[in-house]
Design an enzyme around this catalytic site. Structure first.
Site, PDB file in Angstrom:
ATOM      1  N   ASN A 188       0.808  -1.147   0.153  1.00  0.00           N
ATOM      2  CA  ASN A 188      -0.207  -0.107  -0.067  1.00  0.00           C
ATOM      3  C   ASN A 188       0.902   1.210  -0.051  1.00  0.00           C
ATOM      4  OD1 ASN A 188      -2.387  -0.963   0.015  1.00  0.00           O
ATOM      5  ND2 ASN A 188      -2.896  -1.186   2.175  1.00  0.00           N
ATOM      6  N   CYS A 203      -5.090  -7.935  -3.578  1.00  0.00           N
ATOM      7  CA  CYS A 203      -5.863  -6.693  -4.091  1.00  0.00           C
ATOM      8  C   CYS A 203      -6.256  -7.087  -5.454  1.00  0.00           C
ATOM      9  CB  CYS A 203      -4.591  -5.613  -4.510  1.00  0.00           C
ATOM     10  SG  CYS A 203      -5.282  -4.152  -5.287  1.00  0.00           S
ATOM     11  N   HIS A 236     -12.068  -7.331   5.511  1.00  0.00           N
ATOM     12  CA  HIS A 236     -13.079  -6.526   5.366  1.00  0.00           C
ATOM     13  C   HIS A 236     -14.359  -6.501   6.293  1.00  0.00           C
ATOM     14  CE1 HIS A 236     -11.766  -5.188   1.280  1.00  0.00           C
ATOM     15  NE2 HIS A 236     -11.210  -6.492   1.416  1.00  0.00           N
ATOM     16  N   ASN A 287     -10.136  -3.141   6.141  1.00  0.00           N
ATOM     17  CA  ASN A 287     -10.935  -2.457   4.942  1.00  0.00           C
ATOM     18  C   ASN A 287     -12.399  -2.276   5.310  1.00  0.00           C
ATOM     19  OD1 ASN A 287      -8.502  -2.336   2.716  1.00  0.00           O
ATOM     20  ND2 ASN A 287      -8.765  -4.522   3.422  1.00  0.00           N
ATOM     21  N   GLU A 310      -9.792   2.210   2.072  1.00  0.00           N
ATOM     22  CA  GLU A 310      -8.930   0.988   2.092  1.00  0.00           C
ATOM     23  C   GLU A 310      -7.853   1.207   3.123  1.00  0.00           C
ATOM     24  OE1 GLU A 310      -6.570  -1.351  -1.509  1.00  0.00           O
ATOM     25  OE2 GLU A 310      -7.918   0.459  -1.994  1.00  0.00           O
ATOM     26  N   CYS A 327     -12.084  -0.434  -5.353  1.00  0.00           N
ATOM     27  CA  CYS A 327     -11.220  -1.845  -4.537  1.00  0.00           C
ATOM     28  C   CYS A 327     -12.059  -3.049  -4.940  1.00  0.00           C
ATOM     29  CB  CYS A 327     -11.576  -1.457  -2.885  1.00  0.00           C
ATOM     30  SG  CYS A 327     -10.802  -2.784  -1.933  1.00  0.00           S
ATOM     31  N   GLY A 328     -11.170  -3.803  -5.582  1.00  0.00           N
ATOM     32  CA  GLY A 328     -11.496  -5.173  -6.188  1.00  0.00           C
ATOM     33  C   GLY A 328     -12.038  -6.163  -5.111  1.00  0.00           C
ATOM     34  N   GLY A 381     -12.703  -5.164  -1.941  1.00  0.00           N
ATOM     35  CA  GLY A 381     -14.029  -4.628  -1.396  1.00  0.00           C
ATOM     36  C   GLY A 381     -15.313  -4.979  -2.072  1.00  0.00           C
TER      37      GLY A 381
END
Length: 269
Positions: free
Chosen positions: A65, A74, A151, A182, A200, A209-210, A212
């Site tokens: 990041n 990611c 997440h 996240n 993120e 955000c994939g 996410g």
């Protein structure tokens, strides 16, 4: 040492791609990641991606990041890697092995099987992860899920109404999340379609955000909000997410190359 890079993005979530598969790169420390990621004095990116050889897959993808921290997964970068590689591949990540392949509208990624156990997310202590008995201001009872990285997903009437720029960092850093988290805020925009905003971990508010999108789609499916195929629209665009019959998450969406260049390693090391 002069190092080549490719700048890419997935729905506006942008990456510096460094390819060390054939020629090894020097050790990448956090200060160098932060310097390269800086949008005023570096190249600028949300994440820096390093490709390396792997003994378990076709190659390894490491993900850093912009704050210098290395993370497990990611989704947007995985699509970018599929296009950069140019053909189907098995890719080792810290979150597990994923399958990527170019597709008609960008790339298709098999993100693996989601985890719902409290200690797999991880949380600091045991609780129901389908409706976590916690809250921050107006955000309450999220779904906890690990899709290669941690997440929490909040469902609200209108995702645009939530001040995620204020609440996101508070939730990310809460002691409940020992590896930080996240933060996703979503609302149903139409049948089997979700609107999503993401704070993120280590990046902040992001256009896309994939992981996410994957986490939010699976959370909606578990809650019975949508069917097992759903479109997730973020500020940067839309991703198609499927939870297939083998419980694997399939993400399909665009990715693009922006430009290529090179830099002196010692300028940022």
């Amino acid at each position: 040492m002069r190092v080549s890079f490719t700048k890419m993005h997935g729905l506006g979530n942008d990456f510096i791609m460094l390819d060390g598969r054939d020629n090894a790169l020097p050790v990448l420390a956090s200060p160098a990641v932060r310097a390269l990621s800086d949008r005023k004095t570096g190249i600028g990116c949300d994440q820096l991606i390093v490709l390396e050889p792997s003994t378990n897959a076709d190659f390894r993808m490491r993900i850093f990041n912009a704050d210098g921290g290395e993370v497990e997964a990611c989704g947007n970068a995985s699509r970018a890697v599929a296009l950069l590689h140019g053909k189907a591949a098995r890719v080792e990540t810290s979150g597990g092995i994923i399958d990527v392949a170019p597709a008609e509208i960008g790339a298709r990624v098999d993100m693996g099987i989601p985890r719902f156990e409290w200690d797999a997310i991880p949380l600091a202590y045991a609780m129901d992860t389908l409706s976590m008995p916690v809250g921050w201001d107006t955000l309450e009872n999220p779904v906890g899920i690990n899709v290669g990285n941690p997440h929490v997903v909040f469902f609200v009437d209108n995702a645009d109404d939530i001040a995620l720029g204020q609440l996101g960092p508070v939730i990310e850093q809460d002691p409940l999340f020992p590896e930080r988290v996240n933060v996703n805020v979503a609302s149903l925009s139409s049948e089997n379609a979700l609107k999503l905003h993401v704070w993120e971990r280590g990046v902040g508010l992001t256009r896309a955000c994939g992981t996410g999108a994957c986490a939010t789609a699976i959370a909606a499916m578990r809650r019975g909000i949508t069917a097992r195929t759903v479109d997730v629209t973020l500020p940067g665009g839309t991703l198609a997410i499927e939870w297939d019959d083998n419980d694997r998450i399939i993400m399909t969406g665009p990715a693009s190359e922006s430009f290529r260049g090179s830099f002196e390693w010692d300028d940022f090391a």
